[in-house]
Design a protein around this motif. Structure first.
Motif, PDB file in Angstrom:
ATOM      1  N   HIS A 170      17.564   0.825 -30.898  1.00 47.24           N
ATOM      2  CA  HIS A 170      17.823   1.929 -29.968  1.00 47.24           C
ATOM      3  C   HIS A 170      17.971   1.383 -28.557  1.00 47.24           C
ATOM      4  N   ASN A 171      18.420   2.240 -27.646  1.00 48.28           N
ATOM      5  CA  ASN A 171      18.368   1.941 -26.225  1.00 48.28           C
ATOM      6  C   ASN A 171      18.117   3.229 -25.466  1.00 48.28           C
ATOM      7  N   ALA A 172      17.883   3.101 -24.161  1.00 49.88           N
ATOM      8  CA  ALA A 172      17.607   4.276 -23.328  1.00 49.88           C
ATOM      9  C   ALA A 172      18.397   4.164 -22.039  1.00 49.88           C
ATOM     10  N   THR A 173      19.200   5.176 -21.737  1.00 45.38           N
ATOM     11  CA  THR A 173      19.983   5.198 -20.501  1.00 45.38           C
ATOM     12  C   THR A 173      19.684   6.476 -19.734  1.00 45.38           C
ATOM     13  N   LEU A 174      19.893   6.429 -18.426  1.00 42.74           N
ATOM     14  CA  LEU A 174      19.576   7.578 -17.576  1.00 42.74           C
ATOM     15  C   LEU A 174      20.559   8.714 -17.824  1.00 42.74           C
ATOM     16  N   ASN A 175      20.015   9.906 -17.953  1.00 40.12           N
ATOM     17  CA  ASN A 175      20.842  11.098 -18.099  1.00 40.12           C
ATOM     18  C   ASN A 175      20.832  11.916 -16.807  1.00 40.12           C
ATOM     19  N   SER A 176      20.079  11.461 -15.835  1.00 39.79           N
ATOM     20  CA  SER A 176      20.050  12.096 -14.516  1.00 39.79           C
ATOM     21  C   SER A 176      19.812  11.000 -13.489  1.00 39.79           C
ATOM     22  N   GLU A 177      20.081  11.295 -12.226  1.00 38.44           N
ATOM     23  CA  GLU A 177      20.012  10.264 -11.192  1.00 38.44           C
ATOM     24  C   GLU A 177      18.600   9.718 -11.023  1.00 38.44           C
ATOM     25  N   ILE A 178      17.622  10.594 -11.158  1.00 38.84           N
ATOM     26  CA  ILE A 178      16.229  10.177 -10.961  1.00 38.84           C
ATOM     27  C   ILE A 178      15.436  10.473 -12.234  1.00 38.84           C
ATOM     28  N   VAL A 179      14.760   9.473 -12.738  1.00 39.38           N
ATOM     29  CA  VAL A 179      13.838   9.653 -13.864  1.00 39.38           C
ATOM     30  C   VAL A 179      12.509   9.038 -13.456  1.00 39.38           C
TER      31      VAL A 179
END
Length: 257
Positions: free
Chosen positions: A69-78
């Motif tokens: 798996h991987n994880a990428t930002l779906n919003s500008e700030i997390v």
């Protein structure tokens, strides 16, 4: 990026990482442990080989061991991300009677965030951290099963006697379960069913009563705290006030006057 890590040899089946400002992890990867992730602000895309899910602040993601798996930002700030790594062998040793083959699970995250904050706290004992962790596993991974009625029996009383003798020691649940040759899950259930308290709560209760006894002398409160098994004076103050609705200083001042 501010990172905190909880890892302890006595609880070697788990590791927690907290990241204040999360960055992307674009490269596909896997973990040998089962992982649980939650965030407080923003959203993440968690992608697998053939699918992806969006992780929102009201959810937790549970990813099985060895799942790519991987994880990428779906919003500008997390912000405020928590990742808990759990040894799958340990989970299996709890004998929860379930499959642990998860790829993604949406659920209320409050109990998980609470667990993370407990694990990161410096003034909470290892025993309390472990017990809250096991209770989280029971509520998250196990089927809802009614606990059989347990009569007052020699086992529960023996556990209580053991705690009465060892409450000042740095014990964890495994120490107690080995002493009585029972599982950690059975230990927690038997004790709470019989006495109505979690084990760590019972030990804190013993410690504040020990402190109350020591306060009858003219010992400095910091010395009372250390001799009754607390991290420091502020830890004693909080616990003592929860039980007796008065601070140790107020109690000592009144009895000595």
């Amino acid at each position: 990026m501010k990172t905190k890590i909880f890892k302890n040899q006595k609880l070697d089946f788990l590791e927690l990482r907290y990241i204040k400002d999360i960055t992307q992890c674009q490269k596909m990867h896997l973990h040998e442990e089962l992982t649980i992730t939650a965030i407080k602000e923003g959203s993440l895309n968690i992608s697998f080989n053939d699918s992806f899910n969006i992780l929102n602040p009201n959810e937790i993601a549970i990813i099985n061991s060895n799942t790519i798996h991987n994880a990428t930002l779906n919003s500008e700030i997390v912000k405020d991300g928590y990742v808990l790594y759990i040894d799958k062998t340990y989970l299996q040793s709890l004998n929860l009677g379930i499959s642990l083959d998860y790829t993604f699970l949406q659920d209320d995250k409050n109990s998980f965030i609470n667990l993370c904050e407990v694990l990161l706290a410096e003034d909470i004992s290892l025993l309390e951290k472990e017990e809250i962790f096991v209770e989280f596993c029971l509520s998250t991974f196990s089927f809802k099963k009614d606990i059989k009625e347990v009569e007052k029996n020699s086992l529960s009383l023996k556990i209580k006697n053991y705690l009465d003798k060892n409450f000042l020691e740095d014990i964890v649940l495994e120490d107690i379960s080995k002493e009585f040759d029972i599982t950690v899950v059975h230990l927690i259930r038997v004790f709470k069913k019989e006495f109505g308290l979690a084990i760590h709560s019972y030990i804190i209760n013993k410690k504040v009563h020990k402190a109350k006894e020591l306060l009858n002398s003219n010992l400095p409160i910091i010395e009372v705290a250390l001799q009754s098994g607390f991290f420091d004076q502020s830890h004693l103050n909080r616990s003592f006030k929860r039980v007796f609705q008065i601070t140790p200083k107020q109690f000592q001042k009144n009895i000595l006057s």
